[in-house]
Design a protein around this motif. Structure first.
Motif, PDB file in Angstrom:
ATOM      1  N   GLY A 189      33.616  21.429  -9.035  1.00  0.00           N
ATOM      2  CA  GLY A 189      34.546  20.367  -8.859  1.00  0.00           C
ATOM      3  C   GLY A 189      35.737  20.397  -7.928  1.00  0.00           C
ATOM      4  N   THR A 190      36.049  21.732  -7.839  1.00  0.00           N
ATOM      5  CA  THR A 190      37.190  22.025  -6.686  1.00  0.00           C
ATOM      6  C   THR A 190      36.713  22.122  -5.433  1.00  0.00           C
ATOM      7  OG1 THR A 190      38.390  23.151  -8.555  1.00  0.00           O
ATOM      8  CG2 THR A 190      39.175  23.736  -6.417  1.00  0.00           C
ATOM      9  N   ILE A 191      35.282  22.910  -5.380  1.00  0.00           N
ATOM     10  CA  ILE A 191      35.044  22.899  -4.118  1.00  0.00           C
ATOM     11  C   ILE A 191      34.387  21.617  -3.417  1.00  0.00           C
ATOM     12  CG2 ILE A 191      32.827  23.858  -2.746  1.00  0.00           C
ATOM     13  CD1 ILE A 191      33.284  26.317  -4.646  1.00  0.00           C
ATOM     14  N   GLY A 192      34.128  20.763  -4.417  1.00  0.00           N
ATOM     15  CA  GLY A 192      33.799  19.435  -4.017  1.00  0.00           C
ATOM     16  C   GLY A 192      34.799  18.596  -3.573  1.00  0.00           C
ATOM     17  N   ALA A 250      27.982  16.304   3.433  1.00  0.00           N
ATOM     18  CA  ALA A 250      26.828  16.613   2.856  1.00  0.00           C
ATOM     19  C   ALA A 250      26.774  17.583   2.247  1.00  0.00           C
ATOM     20  CB  ALA A 250      25.983  17.003   4.431  1.00  0.00           C
ATOM     21  N   TYR A 251      27.672  18.845   2.546  1.00  0.00           N
ATOM     22  CA  TYR A 251      27.600  19.683   1.214  1.00  0.00           C
ATOM     23  C   TYR A 251      28.585  19.364   0.030  1.00  0.00           C
ATOM     24  CZ  TYR A 251      26.723  23.439   4.839  1.00  0.00           C
ATOM     25  OH  TYR A 251      26.053  24.308   5.722  1.00  0.00           O
ATOM     26  N   ALA A 252      29.496  18.336   0.447  1.00  0.00           N
ATOM     27  CA  ALA A 252      30.035  17.888  -1.048  1.00  0.00           C
ATOM     28  C   ALA A 252      29.076  17.094  -2.001  1.00  0.00           C
ATOM     29  CB  ALA A 252      31.103  16.892  -0.497  1.00  0.00           C
ATOM     30  N   ILE A 253      28.063  16.392  -1.304  1.00  0.00           N
ATOM     31  CA  ILE A 253      27.201  15.531  -2.126  1.00  0.00           C
ATOM     32  C   ILE A 253      26.191  16.545  -2.541  1.00  0.00           C
ATOM     33  CG2 ILE A 253      27.359  13.577  -1.098  1.00  0.00           C
ATOM     34  CD1 ILE A 253      24.921  13.576   0.161  1.00  0.00           C
TER      35      ILE A 253
END
Length: 108
Positions: free
Chosen positions: A4-7, A52-55
């Motif tokens: 969640g933090t990384i996202g 893109a990385y977040a999804i």
């Protein structure tokens, strides 16, 4: 760090690059100043790379909603502060609605 933090950090990075791209696009004056125009295109690429990385970590509906709303909100604020954008009362109501939506999405 949790997913969640990384996202969230990836969404923040994506919004940052998107806002910078919008500023460069405005400074390019319709690609009259090509350096700003090409910089805007590059920054949009970085914004969508982060998105893109977040999804891949979080739900698409939440990630894209946060990206869109935060990007629009920050771009509007910067446009108001540095470029003299005039916001009508209905526009302020719209911005407040977006802020409320962002808060509600983050509460999920």
């Amino acid at each position: 760090m949790s997913d969640g933090t990384i996202g969230t950090l990836l969404i923040i990075g994506s919004v940052f690059f998107d806002v910078l791209a919008n500023i460069c696009l405005k400074k390019s004056q319709g690609f009259k100043y090509k350096l700003y125009g090409f910089l805007a295109i590059s920054l949009v690429g970085f914004a969508f790379l982060c998105l893109a990385y977040a999804i891949s970590i979080m739900d698409l509906s939440i990630a894209y909603a946060l990206f869109g709303a935060c990007g629009l909100l920050l771009t509007t604020i910067i446009d108001k502060l540095f470029f003299g954008l005039r916001i009508k009362p209905l526009g302020i109501i719209g911005l407040m609605t977006m802020i409320t939506g962002i808060i509600l999405i983050k509460m999920i």
